[in-house]
Design a protein around this motif. Structure first.
Motif, PDB file in Angstrom:
ATOM      1  N   ASP A   1       0.805  -1.217   0.000  1.00  0.00           N
ATOM      2  CA  ASP A   1       0.000   0.000   0.000  1.00  0.00           C
ATOM      3  C   ASP A   1       0.842   1.274   0.000  1.00  0.00           C
ATOM      4  OD1 ASP A   1       0.851  -0.766   2.591  1.00  0.00           O
ATOM      5  OD2 ASP A   1      -0.648   0.524   3.520  1.00  0.00           O
ATOM      6  N   THR A   2       2.162   1.144  -0.038  1.00  0.00           N
ATOM      7  CA  THR A   2       3.007   2.334  -0.013  1.00  0.00           C
ATOM      8  C   THR A   2       4.382   1.965  -0.563  1.00  0.00           C
ATOM      9  OG1 THR A   2       3.815   4.135   1.406  1.00  0.00           O
ATOM     10  CG2 THR A   2       3.834   1.919   2.349  1.00  0.00           C
ATOM     11  N   TRP A   3       5.335   2.894  -0.469  1.00  0.00           N
ATOM     12  CA  TRP A   3       6.680   2.631  -0.981  1.00  0.00           C
ATOM     13  C   TRP A   3       7.467   1.733  -0.035  1.00  0.00           C
ATOM     14  CZ3 TRP A   3      10.102   4.504   2.597  1.00  0.00           C
ATOM     15  CH2 TRP A   3       9.668   5.564   3.408  1.00  0.00           C
ATOM     16  N   ASN A   4       8.462   1.064  -0.610  1.00  0.00           N
ATOM     17  CA  ASN A   4       9.354   0.191   0.154  1.00  0.00           C
ATOM     18  C   ASN A   4      10.799   0.627  -0.064  1.00  0.00           C
ATOM     19  OD1 ASN A   4       7.431  -1.800   1.259  1.00  0.00           O
ATOM     20  ND2 ASN A   4       7.062  -2.264  -0.891  1.00  0.00           N
ATOM     21  N   LEU A   5      11.674   0.167   0.811  1.00  0.00           N
ATOM     22  CA  LEU A   5      13.092   0.492   0.702  1.00  0.00           C
ATOM     23  C   LEU A   5      13.916  -0.779   0.632  1.00  0.00           C
ATOM     24  CD1 LEU A   5      15.461   2.583   0.833  1.00  0.00           C
ATOM     25  CD2 LEU A   5      15.471   2.199   3.313  1.00  0.00           C
ATOM     26  N   SER A   6      14.759  -0.873  -0.384  1.00  0.00           N
ATOM     27  CA  SER A   6      15.780  -1.917  -0.469  1.00  0.00           C
ATOM     28  C   SER A   6      17.126  -1.223  -0.633  1.00  0.00           C
ATOM     29  CB  SER A   6      15.527  -2.841  -1.664  1.00  0.00           C
ATOM     30  OG  SER A   6      14.324  -3.563  -1.497  1.00  0.00           O
ATOM     31  N   LEU A   7      18.134  -1.716   0.088  1.00  0.00           N
ATOM     32  CA  LEU A   7      19.469  -1.115   0.060  1.00  0.00           C
ATOM     33  C   LEU A   7      20.477  -2.085  -0.543  1.00  0.00           C
ATOM     34  CD1 LEU A   7      19.447   0.401   3.657  1.00  0.00           C
ATOM     35  CD2 LEU A   7      19.315   1.700   1.537  1.00  0.00           C
ATOM     36  N   THR A   8      21.545  -1.536  -1.058  1.00  0.00           N
ATOM     37  CA  THR A   8      22.605  -2.364  -1.619  1.00  0.00           C
ATOM     38  C   THR A   8      23.934  -1.642  -1.499  1.00  0.00           C
ATOM     39  OG1 THR A   8      23.239  -3.682  -3.566  1.00  0.00           O
ATOM     40  CG2 THR A   8      22.480  -1.437  -3.974  1.00  0.00           C
ATOM     41  N   ASN A   9      25.021  -2.390  -1.685  1.00  0.00           N
ATOM     42  CA  ASN A   9      26.360  -1.818  -1.864  1.00  0.00           C
ATOM     43  C   ASN A   9      26.720  -1.988  -3.328  1.00  0.00           C
ATOM     44  OD1 ASN A   9      27.056  -3.330   1.233  1.00  0.00           O
ATOM     45  ND2 ASN A   9      26.967  -1.130   0.951  1.00  0.00           N
ATOM     46  N   GLU A  10      27.165  -0.914  -3.969  1.00  0.00           N
ATOM     47  CA  GLU A  10      27.371  -0.956  -5.410  1.00  0.00           C
ATOM     48  C   GLU A  10      28.754  -1.508  -5.773  1.00  0.00           C
ATOM     49  OE1 GLU A  10      25.219   1.704  -8.594  1.00  0.00           O
ATOM     50  OE2 GLU A  10      26.748   2.845  -7.516  1.00  0.00           O
ATOM     51  N   PHE A  11      29.827  -0.869  -5.303  1.00  0.00           N
ATOM     52  CA  PHE A  11      31.186  -1.329  -5.601  1.00  0.00           C
ATOM     53  C   PHE A  11      31.963  -1.521  -4.307  1.00  0.00           C
ATOM     54  CE2 PHE A  11      30.220   0.696  -9.727  1.00  0.00           C
ATOM     55  CZ  PHE A  11      30.531  -0.366 -10.564  1.00  0.00           C
ATOM     56  N   HIS A  12      32.694  -2.638  -4.248  1.00  0.00           N
ATOM     57  CA  HIS A  12      33.515  -2.927  -3.071  1.00  0.00           C
ATOM     58  C   HIS A  12      34.859  -2.212  -3.217  1.00  0.00           C
ATOM     59  CE1 HIS A  12      35.738  -5.182  -0.021  1.00  0.00           C
ATOM     60  NE2 HIS A  12      34.557  -5.533   0.467  1.00  0.00           N
TER      61      HIS A  12
ATOM     62  N   GLY B   1      21.094   7.547   0.261  1.00  0.00           N
ATOM     63  CA  GLY B   1      22.334   6.879   0.646  1.00  0.00           C
ATOM     64  C   GLY B   1      22.711   7.211   2.068  1.00  0.00           C
ATOM     65  N   CYS B   2      23.329   6.261   2.759  1.00  0.00           N
ATOM     66  CA  CYS B   2      23.762   6.510   4.137  1.00  0.00           C
ATOM     67  C   CYS B   2      25.125   5.859   4.374  1.00  0.00           C
ATOM     68  CB  CYS B   2      22.746   5.978   5.147  1.00  0.00           C
ATOM     69  SG  CYS B   2      22.514   4.194   5.101  1.00  0.00           S
ATOM     70  N   ARG B   3      25.881   6.445   5.297  1.00  0.00           N
ATOM     71  CA  ARG B   3      27.201   5.921   5.640  1.00  0.00           C
ATOM     72  C   ARG B   3      27.066   4.553   6.311  1.00  0.00           C
ATOM     73  NH1 ARG B   3      30.641  10.833   8.479  1.00  0.00           N
ATOM     74  NH2 ARG B   3      30.573  12.335   6.746  1.00  0.00           N
TER      75      ARG B   3
ATOM     76  N   GLY C   1      30.790   3.496  -3.504  1.00  0.00           N
ATOM     77  CA  GLY C   1      31.555   2.441  -2.875  1.00  0.00           C
ATOM     78  C   GLY C   1      30.784   1.830  -1.726  1.00  0.00           C
ATOM     79  N   ASN C   2      31.318   0.756  -1.140  1.00  0.00           N
ATOM     80  CA  ASN C   2      30.567   0.039  -0.106  1.00  0.00           C
ATOM     81  C   ASN C   2      30.559   0.741   1.243  1.00  0.00           C
ATOM     82  OD1 ASN C   2      33.406  -0.767   0.001  1.00  0.00           O
ATOM     83  ND2 ASN C   2      32.778  -2.216   1.574  1.00  0.00           N
ATOM     84  N   SER C   3      31.231   1.892   1.364  1.00  0.00           N
ATOM     85  CA  SER C   3      31.069   2.685   2.583  1.00  0.00           C
ATOM     86  C   SER C   3      29.797   3.523   2.531  1.00  0.00           C
ATOM     87  CB  SER C   3      32.278   3.597   2.798  1.00  0.00           C
ATOM     88  OG  SER C   3      32.467   4.471   1.700  1.00  0.00           O
ATOM     89  N   LEU C   4      29.065   3.409   1.425  1.00  0.00           N
ATOM     90  CA  LEU C   4      27.737   3.995   1.281  1.00  0.00           C
ATOM     91  C   LEU C   4      26.748   2.886   0.952  1.00  0.00           C
ATOM     92  CD1 LEU C   4      27.963   7.308  -0.820  1.00  0.00           C
ATOM     93  CD2 LEU C   4      26.995   7.040   1.471  1.00  0.00           C
ATOM     94  N   GLN C   5      25.632   2.890   1.651  1.00  0.00           N
ATOM     95  CA  GLN C   5      24.531   1.982   1.320  1.00  0.00           C
ATOM     96  C   GLN C   5      23.474   2.811   0.603  1.00  0.00           C
ATOM     97  OE1 GLN C   5      24.717  -1.264   4.790  1.00  0.00           O
ATOM     98  NE2 GLN C   5      24.089   0.735   5.475  1.00  0.00           N
ATOM     99  N   VAL C   6      23.066   2.363  -0.578  1.00  0.00           N
ATOM    100  CA  VAL C   6      22.187   3.167  -1.413  1.00  0.00           C
ATOM    101  C   VAL C   6      20.923   2.401  -1.753  1.00  0.00           C
ATOM    102  CG1 VAL C   6      23.949   4.659  -2.409  1.00  0.00           C
ATOM    103  CG2 VAL C   6      23.527   2.426  -3.433  1.00  0.00           C
ATOM    104  N   SER C   7      19.860   3.152  -2.030  1.00  0.00           N
ATOM    105  CA  SER C   7      18.567   2.547  -2.316  1.00  0.00           C
ATOM    106  C   SER C   7      18.554   1.906  -3.695  1.00  0.00           C
ATOM    107  CB  SER C   7      17.456   3.602  -2.210  1.00  0.00           C
ATOM    108  OG  SER C   7      17.700   4.686  -3.083  1.00  0.00           O
ATOM    109  N   VAL C   8      17.749   0.863  -3.813  1.00  0.00           N
ATOM    110  CA  VAL C   8      17.571   0.121  -5.060  1.00  0.00           C
ATOM    111  C   VAL C   8      16.178   0.409  -5.597  1.00  0.00           C
ATOM    112  CG1 VAL C   8      17.453  -2.184  -6.087  1.00  0.00           C
ATOM    113  CG2 VAL C   8      19.120  -1.701  -4.289  1.00  0.00           C
ATOM    114  N   HIS C   9      16.088   0.613  -6.894  1.00  0.00           N
ATOM    115  CA  HIS C   9      14.774   0.808  -7.513  1.00  0.00           C
ATOM    116  C   HIS C   9      14.217  -0.544  -7.896  1.00  0.00           C
ATOM    117  CE1 HIS C   9      15.966   4.982  -7.567  1.00  0.00           C
ATOM    118  NE2 HIS C   9      14.769   5.314  -7.967  1.00  0.00           N
ATOM    119  N   ASP C  10      13.129  -0.926  -7.213  1.00  0.00           N
ATOM    120  CA  ASP C  10      12.509  -2.230  -7.437  1.00  0.00           C
ATOM    121  C   ASP C  10      11.005  -2.018  -7.414  1.00  0.00           C
ATOM    122  OD1 ASP C  10      12.160  -4.964  -7.705  1.00  0.00           O
ATOM    123  OD2 ASP C  10      13.699  -5.453  -6.230  1.00  0.00           O
TER     124      ASP C  10
END
Length: 608
Positions: free
Chosen positions: A167-178, A246-248, A271-280
């Motif tokens: 019924d609303t938005w969701n959040l998924s996070l990922t690390n892009e590059f190690h 994105g968050c530290r 980089g992986n010191s940032l966790q960023v949202s995924v569009h899904d």
């Protein structure tokens, strides 16, 4: 040795992660005790907080009565040669019955306080509250007073961020590059075709230019790495081409702030010191991304998180944070979004974002320090009111940030009082040729039951198919064909759904669906190819299925048991609910009811 411990039946509660001596020792203590026996041990604090010790906490809750959890920092060098910030816990328990509540004390520095624990110091924490606050990890929050407990219960009126809702938005996070494994892609100077690599140290609250980049990445090489082996690059929009939250990931509870986040501009990698949202599925749009950033930047959320984390802002801590998921149909939404946007959109790379929320452009961003301070105080007060906190509770939250300037905290508290009497209106939005009026989205439909799924046909747009319908098609394809490269899988699933051609949008949706299937345990990666992980529901581990069942239920609305079973089946990609699925699902329901994670009312159930 590691293989022995992992396969030994006497160490069946070691959970995920590396084999650790204190984890093995704790389980051995439980096993060696006779009924009525008592144990006391000094071990690292990870026993009550880390995701890898979840199974051990479940063992202690179910098979013992915990009589004390006394946590202290090594500030006074009780243990020589150990970092002063390292935390230990004195854990005591009796092997009898199960734990309903236990006495606890956190962040102590003097072991002499043990003389008065638990009669005069510490507080009682119920296991039911632990399960409600951290259903996926059973992590124990570091409460220091009854006020902390009350605030946590108040904030729990909102769903946890990791709870998937329709019924609303969701959040998924990922690390892009190690930063280590992918370092061969990083360049030390900008150049044609290169984009900046963002790191955690480059952001602060509402500021994505807190520091300059150290590295750049060739866009073509980066796209190839993101899409992976066998991934087809047909010019589809990838996450780095969107605005992202994105968050530290590196932090500390004794820092000025623990949660540090911002909106990340387009056309940058992370980089992986940032966790960023995924569009899904149910992805965040621009307005919702700004709203999420405003809430996560608040003292309320930061206060909640710093009671869980140590030095790593792991994703599961974020997913266990209760957050109001407002959309533009809520009158409280735009007043928060417009203020946060003026703090974020101060440079040209945020011009599109500024227009998406109704500003004329980034020129309307707030750059004057006094104005930015005022807007931030307004936002912190608005979020505190959103959570339904009292003035005393908000004052208590602010007091837990000793490194924040007193005048900053006083301004937030004063604004809280002012808004209690006169709520702030939304800032005026541009309507002239220089900008566009912000689009007010209608609320997403709330589903209490799963409607009949239409038969797929080539005339049905891919965006109108139910996500679980695509999951069923994915399982059907892989049961029939075996391992497939990603581009082959997309084409096969498209054919299963009735599409003879795979245009850009179909490929984008199905690529996201395949990633979702991996997260749900339907598919796995094998040498770069995708394969079916488990053919029948009986092949999954019970604890994993419990989490999937709760996710399939979505929100906390009441659902008929039969409908919940069908929703669970389709969530896992099973088009039909045969005997095995029905028996498994009913067993899961009974187990979740016993654990207090489900409620029942007649023939209906809902998440707790």
């Amino acid at each position: 040795m590691s293989a022995y411990f992992r396969s030994s039946p006497q160490y069946g509660h070691q959970g995920r992660g590396d084999v650790n001596l204190y984890k093995l020792f704790t389980e051995l203590c439980v096993n060696l005790l006779r009924e009525g026996g008592v144990c006391g041990t000094v071990i690292p604090s990870g026993i009550y907080s880390d995701l890898g010790t979840k199974d051990l906490r479940e063992l202690l809750f179910q098979k013992t009565q915990i009589t004390g959890l006394f946590c202290f920092e090594n500030r006074k060098a009780i243990f020589e040669g150990v970092d002063s910030r390292f935390k230990f816990v004195i854990l005591t328990f009796e092997k009898a019955g199960h734990t309903q509540a236990f006495p606890a004390a956190f962040m102590r520095h003097d072991v002499e306080e043990l003389e008065y624990f638990p009669q005069q110091t510490g507080l009682s924490i119920s296991v039911d509250l632990v399960r409600r606050l951290s259903p996926d990890s059973l992590s124990v929050m570091e409460f220091k007073s009854e006020t902390d407990v009350q605030i946590a219960q108040t904030m729990l009126e909102f769903p946890l961020l990791g709870e998937k809702r329709e019924d609303t938005w969701n959040l998924s996070l990922t690390n892009e590059f190690h930063m280590t494994n992918d370092s061969h892609l990083f360049k030390t100077s900008p150049g044609p075709g290169r984009l900046p690599l963002y790191e955690g140290k480059m952001i602060w609250h509402f500021d994505s230019r807190y520091a300059e980049p150290r590295y750049w990445v060739d866009e073509k090489e980066a796209r190839k790495a993101i899409l992976g082996r066998g991934g087809q690059d047909y010019g589809q929009t990838l996450d780095y081409q969107r605005y992202r939250f994105g968050c530290r990931s590196i932090t500390g509870t004794t820092n000025e702030r623990t949660m540090v986040c911002s909106v990340i501009p387009k056309q940058v990698f992370c980089g992986n010191s940032l966790q960023v949202s995924v569009h899904d599925n149910n992805e965040l749009d621009e307005q919702e991304t700004v709203f999420l950033n405003a809430v996560m930047s608040s003292y309320c959320v930061d206060y909640s998180l710093r009671q869980r984390v140590a030095t790593q802002m792991n994703m599961f801590f974020i997913y266990q944070t209760p957050v109001p998921r407002l959309t533009a149909s809520d009158p409280r939404f735009m007043p928060i979004v417009t203020r946060a946007a003026r703090l974020i959109c101060t440079t040209p790379e945020f011009d599109e974002l500024a227009r998406a929320v109704g500003l004329k452009g980034y020129q309307e961003g707030a750059t004057d320090p006094a104005e930015r301070a005022r807007l931030r105080a307004e936002l912190d007060a608005m979020v505190a009111h959103l959570y339904g906190l009292t003035e005393e509770e908000f004052r208590h939250i602010l007091s837990t940030f000793p490194l924040v300037k007193e005048e900053v905290k006083a301004a937030a508290l004063e604004e809280f009082r002012r808004q209690a009497n006169t709520p702030l209106p939304a800032l005026p939005l541009s309507t002239g040729s220089g900008g566009k009026k912000a689009v007010v989205r209608t609320p997403r439909e709330v589903k209490t039951t799963t409607p009949p799924k239409p038969e797929p046909n080539p005339a049905t747009p891919i965006d109108r198919l139910e996500p679980d319908e695509i999951m069923c098609a994915i399982r059907q394809v892989f049961q029939a064909q075996g391992p497939l490269e990603r581009d082959e899988a997309i084409k096969a699933v498209a054919r299963e759904l009735g599409y003879n051609r795979t245009g850009p949008r179909i490929q984008e949706v199905l690529d996201a669906a395949l990633r979702t299937a991996v997260r749900r345990g339907i598919l796995g990666n094998q040498g770069g190819a995708l394969r079916l992980l488990v053919r029948s529901v009986e092949g999954y581990q019970r604890e994993f299925l419990k989490e999937q069942f709760l996710s399939a239920l979505g929100g906390r609305q009441w659902t008929e048991r039969e409908e919940a079973i069908r929703a669970f089946a389709r969530w896992m990609g099973f088009a039909r609910t045969g005997r095995a699925i029905e028996e498994t699902a009913r067993s899961l329901i009974n187990g979740l009811l016993r654990e207090g994670r489900l409620q029942a009312e007649g023939s209906r159930v809902r998440r707790v």
